[in-house]
Design a protein around this motif. Structure first.
Motif, PDB file in Angstrom:
ATOM      1  N   ALA A 156       6.465 -13.379  11.714  1.00 21.01           N
ATOM      2  CA  ALA A 156       7.069 -13.180  10.396  1.00 21.01           C
ATOM      3  C   ALA A 156       6.397 -14.081   9.371  1.00 21.01           C
ATOM      4  CB  ALA A 156       8.565 -13.457  10.453  1.00 21.01           C
ATOM      5  N   GLU A 157       6.111 -15.310   9.763  1.00 21.62           N
ATOM      6  CA  GLU A 157       5.436 -16.239   8.852  1.00 21.62           C
ATOM      7  C   GLU A 157       3.997 -15.798   8.602  1.00 21.62           C
ATOM      8  OE1 GLU A 157       4.178 -20.933   8.697  1.00 21.62           O
ATOM      9  OE2 GLU A 157       5.996 -20.374   9.815  1.00 21.62           O
ATOM     10  N   ARG A 158       3.312 -15.413   9.667  1.00 21.70           N
ATOM     11  CA  ARG A 158       1.904 -14.993   9.554  1.00 21.70           C
ATOM     12  C   ARG A 158       1.753 -13.788   8.635  1.00 21.70           C
ATOM     13  NH1 ARG A 158      -1.142 -13.480  14.957  1.00 21.70           N
ATOM     14  NH2 ARG A 158      -0.851 -15.711  15.250  1.00 21.70           N
ATOM     15  N   TYR A 159       2.664 -12.816   8.759  1.00 21.16           N
ATOM     16  CA  TYR A 159       2.563 -11.580   7.985  1.00 21.16           C
ATOM     17  C   TYR A 159       3.398 -11.609   6.707  1.00 21.16           C
ATOM     18  CZ  TYR A 159       0.123  -9.534  11.943  1.00 21.16           C
ATOM     19  OH  TYR A 159      -0.794  -9.261  12.933  1.00 21.16           O
ATOM     20  N   ASP A 160       4.086 -12.729   6.473  1.00 23.79           N
ATOM     21  CA  ASP A 160       4.958 -12.865   5.304  1.00 23.79           C
ATOM     22  C   ASP A 160       5.939 -11.697   5.250  1.00 23.79           C
ATOM     23  OD1 ASP A 160       6.010 -14.029   3.026  1.00 23.79           O
ATOM     24  OD2 ASP A 160       4.594 -13.021   1.681  1.00 23.79           O
ATOM     25  N   ALA A 161       6.631 -11.498   6.378  1.00 31.07           N
ATOM     26  CA  ALA A 161       7.572 -10.388   6.513  1.00 31.07           C
ATOM     27  C   ALA A 161       8.874 -10.906   7.117  1.00 31.07           C
ATOM     28  CB  ALA A 161       6.962  -9.311   7.414  1.00 31.07           C
ATOM     29  N   SER A 162       9.895 -10.090   7.047  1.00 28.52           N
ATOM     30  CA  SER A 162      11.183 -10.477   7.622  1.00 28.52           C
ATOM     31  C   SER A 162      11.146 -10.333   9.146  1.00 28.52           C
ATOM     32  CB  SER A 162      12.302  -9.612   7.051  1.00 28.52           C
ATOM     33  OG  SER A 162      12.177  -8.288   7.531  1.00 28.52           O
ATOM     34  N   LEU A 163      12.108 -10.984   9.789  1.00 25.65           N
ATOM     35  CA  LEU A 163      12.196 -10.908  11.251  1.00 25.65           C
ATOM     36  C   LEU A 163      12.433  -9.467  11.712  1.00 25.65           C
ATOM     37  CD1 LEU A 163      14.374 -14.075  12.035  1.00 25.65           C
ATOM     38  CD2 LEU A 163      11.902 -13.812  12.297  1.00 25.65           C
ATOM     39  N   SER A 164      13.262  -8.738  10.965  1.00 26.88           N
ATOM     40  CA  SER A 164      13.556  -7.354  11.369  1.00 26.88           C
ATOM     41  C   SER A 164      12.316  -6.462  11.279  1.00 26.88           C
ATOM     42  CB  SER A 164      14.697  -6.774  10.547  1.00 26.88           C
ATOM     43  OG  SER A 164      14.373  -6.739   9.184  1.00 26.88           O
ATOM     44  N   VAL A 165      11.476  -6.694  10.281  1.00 24.60           N
ATOM     45  CA  VAL A 165      10.237  -5.910  10.143  1.00 24.60           C
ATOM     46  C   VAL A 165       9.315  -6.200  11.323  1.00 24.60           C
ATOM     47  CG1 VAL A 165       8.133  -5.657   8.748  1.00 24.60           C
ATOM     48  CG2 VAL A 165      10.374  -5.628   7.650  1.00 24.60           C
ATOM     49  N   VAL A 166       9.202  -7.463  11.705  1.00 25.15           N
ATOM     50  CA  VAL A 166       8.355  -7.846  12.839  1.00 25.15           C
ATOM     51  C   VAL A 166       8.913  -7.246  14.131  1.00 25.15           C
ATOM     52  CG1 VAL A 166       7.580  -9.794  14.248  1.00 25.15           C
ATOM     53  CG2 VAL A 166       7.469  -9.933  11.756  1.00 25.15           C
ATOM     54  N   THR A 177       0.806  -1.219   0.000  1.00 23.93           N
ATOM     55  CA  THR A 177       0.000   0.000   0.000  1.00 23.93           C
ATOM     56  C   THR A 177       0.836   1.265   0.000  1.00 23.93           C
ATOM     57  OG1 THR A 177      -0.060   0.074   2.410  1.00 23.93           O
ATOM     58  CG2 THR A 177      -1.822  -1.155   1.311  1.00 23.93           C
ATOM     59  N   GLY A 178       2.147   1.110   0.126  1.00 22.45           N
ATOM     60  CA  GLY A 178       3.012   2.264   0.267  1.00 22.45           C
ATOM     61  C   GLY A 178       3.306   2.556   1.732  1.00 22.45           C
ATOM     62  N   ARG A 179       2.486   2.019   2.614  1.00 20.37           N
ATOM     63  CA  ARG A 179       2.712   2.159   4.062  1.00 20.37           C
ATOM     64  C   ARG A 179       3.693   1.067   4.478  1.00 20.37           C
ATOM     65  NH1 ARG A 179       0.699   4.459   8.648  1.00 20.37           N
ATOM     66  NH2 ARG A 179       0.217   3.137  10.435  1.00 20.37           N
ATOM     67  N   PRO A 180       4.742   1.428   5.235  1.00 23.76           N
ATOM     68  CA  PRO A 180       5.741   0.433   5.616  1.00 23.76           C
ATOM     69  C   PRO A 180       5.118  -0.778   6.312  1.00 23.76           C
ATOM     70  CG  PRO A 180       6.485   2.632   6.212  1.00 23.76           C
ATOM     71  CD  PRO A 180       5.064   2.758   5.759  1.00 23.76           C
ATOM     72  N   GLY A 181       5.693  -1.945   6.027  1.00 23.09           N
ATOM     73  CA  GLY A 181       5.182  -3.195   6.577  1.00 23.09           C
ATOM     74  C   GLY A 181       5.152  -3.228   8.083  1.00 23.09           C
ATOM     75  N   TYR A 182       6.188  -2.685   8.724  1.00 21.70           N
ATOM     76  CA  TYR A 182       6.224  -2.730  10.186  1.00 21.70           C
ATOM     77  C   TYR A 182       5.078  -1.923  10.791  1.00 21.70           C
ATOM     78  CZ  TYR A 182       8.502   1.887  10.301  1.00 21.70           C
ATOM     79  OH  TYR A 182       8.795   3.221  10.169  1.00 21.70           O
ATOM     80  N   LEU A 183       4.660  -0.834  10.122  1.00 27.72           N
ATOM     81  CA  LEU A 183       3.524  -0.057  10.613  1.00 27.72           C
ATOM     82  C   LEU A 183       2.219  -0.821  10.416  1.00 27.72           C
ATOM     83  CD1 LEU A 183       4.455   3.548   9.424  1.00 27.72           C
ATOM     84  CD2 LEU A 183       4.674   2.566  11.707  1.00 27.72           C
ATOM     85  N   GLN A 184       2.103  -1.534   9.296  1.00 30.05           N
ATOM     86  CA  GLN A 184       0.907  -2.348   9.064  1.00 30.05           C
ATOM     87  C   GLN A 184       0.777  -3.441  10.122  1.00 30.05           C
ATOM     88  OE1 GLN A 184       0.209  -3.666   4.957  1.00 30.05           O
ATOM     89  NE2 GLN A 184       1.750  -2.176   4.289  1.00 30.05           N
TER      90      GLN A 184
END
Length: 123
Positions: free
Chosen positions: A39-49, A5-12
């Motif tokens: 990280a698995e649930r959100y399909d994101a990296s560990l650092s983002v989580v 969405t353009g909004r950073p993943g960590y904020l989402q």
């Protein structure tokens, strides 16, 4: 899942976890899923989580316990912490405004003193 969405993943992720906490899906005292599970649930990296959980820590919604995990804070504790942070932010804003006004005066005085120095001639 984090959306494009353009909004950073960590904020989402922080928004979603915050909504779960405020909505009661994650009750006070409950253990958050591990960083790897999130990280698995959100399909994101560990650092983002980790950044998302860090935001919730700063907001006073969760608290980490070494070797045990991250837990949802008691609802009575979190608003007091958030209120204290809001007060500190207001104080900081006031201090910055005061300093900005003082700096503007100093800059004005410097500009005036360098352009109108007695005994200096322009060439």
């Amino acid at each position: 899942m984090v959306k494009n969405t353009g909004r950073p993943g960590y904020l989402q992720i922080a928004d979603d976890l915050r909504a779960q906490i405020r909505g009661g899906a994650l009750a006070p005292g409950s253990l958050l899923p591990s960083t790897a599970q999130l990280a698995e649930r959100y399909d994101a990296s560990l650092s983002v989580v980790k950044m998302a959980v860090g935001i919730l820590r700063n907001e006073g919604l969760v608290i980490g316990q070494q070797g045990k995990g991250v837990f949802v804070r008691d609802a009575e504790v979190a608003p007091a912490t958030a209120g204290a942070l809001e007060g500190e932010v207001a104080e900081l804003r006031t201090a910055v405004q005061d300093l900005s006004a003082r700096l503007a005066k100093v800059e004005e005085q410097l500009a005036t003193s360098t352009t109108h120095r007695p005994g200096r001639s322009s060439r």
